[in-house]
Scaffold this active site. Structure first.
Site, PDB file in Angstrom:
ATOM      1  N   LYS A  86       0.814  -1.215   0.000  1.00  0.00           N
ATOM      2  CA  LYS A  86       0.000   0.000   0.000  1.00  0.00           C
ATOM      3  C   LYS A  86       0.848   1.265   0.000  1.00  0.00           C
ATOM      4  O   LYS A  86       0.348   2.353  -0.276  1.00  0.00           O
ATOM      5  CB  LYS A  86      -0.969  -0.014   1.177  1.00  0.00           C
ATOM      6  CG  LYS A  86      -2.058  -1.065   1.038  1.00  0.00           C
ATOM      7  CD  LYS A  86      -3.127  -0.936   2.109  1.00  0.00           C
ATOM      8  CE  LYS A  86      -4.246  -1.939   1.915  1.00  0.00           C
ATOM      9  NZ  LYS A  86      -3.883  -3.314   2.326  1.00  0.00           N
TER      10      LYS A  86
HETATM   11  C1  LIG Z   1      -4.542  -4.434   1.751  1.00  0.00           C
HETATM   12  C2  LIG Z   1      -3.837  -5.731   1.768  1.00  0.00           C
HETATM   13  C3  LIG Z   1      -4.235  -6.819   0.953  1.00  0.00           C
HETATM   14  C4  LIG Z   1      -5.460  -6.778   0.077  1.00  0.00           C
HETATM   15  O1  LIG Z   1      -5.323  -5.886  -1.010  1.00  0.00           O
HETATM   16  P1  LIG Z   1      -6.628  -5.391  -1.802  1.00  0.00           P
HETATM   17  O2  LIG Z   1      -6.136  -4.357  -2.757  1.00  0.00           O
HETATM   18  O3  LIG Z   1      -7.542  -4.797  -0.755  1.00  0.00           O
HETATM   19  O4  LIG Z   1      -7.236  -6.554  -2.468  1.00  0.00           O
HETATM   20  C5  LIG Z   1      -3.459  -7.974   0.965  1.00  0.00           C
HETATM   21  N1  LIG Z   1      -2.387  -8.080   1.772  1.00  0.00           N
HETATM   22  C6  LIG Z   1      -1.977  -7.079   2.571  1.00  0.00           C
HETATM   23  C7  LIG Z   1      -0.784  -7.268   3.439  1.00  0.00           C
HETATM   24  C8  LIG Z   1      -2.679  -5.867   2.603  1.00  0.00           C
HETATM   25  O5  LIG Z   1      -2.291  -4.869   3.411  1.00  0.00           O
END
Ligand SMILES: *Cc1c(COP(=O)(O)O)cnc(C)c1O
Length: 433
Positions: free
Chosen positions: A107
């Protein structure tokens, strides 16, 4: 570029409007009208380009009409000041490590890019301060807060449930200071999200201050995630392993995989995708039955994927013109219980020495079970295993080394403002800001 709403009841938006608003006025998600193909010459030469160079070409296709080239390049280069290596775990299976950024999770890419793009629009218009509200169960808050840290003209309020995020997660957004305020809500994650939603709908509050959201519904947060799919392809091409490439994405809100699907629509030679779910497997069920039945989320050890109604599902439908058949032709699914996730982390560690986090473990296992003859698989390792320290150490029965970046956060002093889950008191607090 013009953006339409997936609900088709709102006026078209410019990039700037889509980024500042987040969600369309009819509560739909913004989608670009055109997805540009990248030229064959780009794919022919991709293995000789750096991550930043590749990402700039992709960013230019998305945002080049709306942001001057030099500015866009600066934003991309600032965002990607860290690597995303594809590491071989075993024969034909690679881990795309997306945990080398400031908060050690994928993210960071979207968080940093969105902060810089929004900062550019605010400066350009000479607008008054914009306030970002973000509710978090852990990872989103830290990526958004660190992405926006020090960006002029923007203040971030992170709302999180008191006592329900790990200490390591809490430290990543409560120790920053400057333009980041952490609000510690006496309630659940859902209460935090309700406070944010109510704030966006409150006329008096919106007249008082400019509010926006920074979750993966925002085009500036989810589209940049396409960058590393292209980079993964480049690295595998260099290793002579790019034919019949299968990309597996541990999925919750489906922002990450949607960005990859955009890449495929731009001509990136990925043969097919696998969406790996934990027990929150609404998408998996949709693939089986053709019916989309959202339900309340259940808690799992891969908690960033605990989503009962994935918001980006609307974008997947839009990309494939609502055709279940077309979706099934390019995406398959997998779903794992906590027990299976534990087994997988342990077995992979014992067999290969590679330490998975609980989210990446779903991706790895789906490849192990689903790869066909002649295919190469790459799964997105979405976070560093040390972010889930107790869980992972419990599984492998061994200590996990904590990266210096995480240790640095642990040394900071927590600063937060206590808040009840009552909207009126939250509103009164914001009106005084
Ligand atoms: C947010 C997140 C996900 C999921 O990603 P999406 O874009 O919401 O499908 C998977 N793994 C981790 C570690 C995350 O922080």
């Amino acid at each position: 570029m013009k953006y339409y709403s997936t609900n088709h009841q709102a006026a078209d938006a410019s990039l700037q409007e889509a980024v500042v608003k987040g969600l369309a006025s009819d509560k739909g998600l913004f989608m670009p009208y055109v997805i540009k193909q990248l030229p064959q010459s780009f794919y022919d030469n991709i293995e000789n380009l750096s991550f930043q160079e590749i990402a700039y070409q992709v960013a230019d296709a998305f945002f080049g009409e709306d942001v001057p080239a030099e500015t866009l390049k600066q934003i991309v280069y600032d965002t990607l000041s860290f690597d995303a290596p594809a590491v071989k775990v075993k024969e034909n299976i690679y881990s795309l490590e997306l945990f080398h950024g400031p908060t050690l999770a994928f993210k960071d890419v979207g968080g940093r890019f969105m902060a810089r793009l929004l900062g550019y629009f605010i400066k350009k218009e000479g607008q008054k301060q914009v306030n970002v509200l973000v509710a978090t169960s852990g990872d989103t808050g830290s990526a958004v807060a660190n992405g926006f840290l020090g960006v002029e003209g923007i203040h971030v309020y992170v709302l999180y449930p008191k006592g329900k995020v790990s200490e390591i997660q809490e430290k990543q957004f409560t120790t920053l200071g400057q333009n980041i305020t952490a609000l510690e809500v006496d309630g659940t994650f859902d209460d935090c999200q309700a406070l944010v939603k109510n704030a966006f709908m409150d006329a008096e509050l919106n007249a008082h201050m400019k509010l926006t959201s920074a979750n993966s519904i925002n085009v500036a947060r989810f589209l940049p995630q396409a960058f590393y799919y292209f980079y993964a392809y480049a690295q595998l091409k260099k290793a002579g392993k790019a034919d019949n490439l299968v990309v597996c994405v541990p999925s919750g809100n489906f922002g990450n995989i949607t960005a990859g699907l955009f890449g495929k629509h731009m001509g990136l030679p990925i043969k097919r995708f696998i969406a790996a779910n934990n027990r929150n497997d609404i998408f998996y069920q949709y693939l089986q039955s053709g019916e989309y039945n959202p339900r309340p989320s259940v808690a799992t050890i891969a908690n960033a994927m605990d989503v009962g109604d994935p918001s980006n599902f609307a974008r997947v439908l839009a990309l494939y013109e609502n055709s279940h058949e077309a979706i099934c032709a390019e995406i398959s699914g997998a779903t794992y219980t906590d027990e299976q996730i534990r087994e997988t982390v342990k077995a992979a560690y014992q067999e290969t020495g590679y330490l998975l986090d609980p989210h990446g473990a779903c991706g790895y296992r789906a490849l192990e079970e689903g790869l066909q003859e002649g295919e190469t698989g790459v799964f997105l390792e979405t976070a560093h295993p040390a972010k889930f320290l107790e869980t992972v150490e419990g599984i492998i029965g061994d200590k996990v080394e904590i990266p210096a970046k995480l240790q640095a956060f642990m040394k900071g002093t927590k600063q937060s403002i206590p808040m009840t889950k009552d909207f009126e008191s939250f509103k009164a607090y914001l009106l005084k800001e």
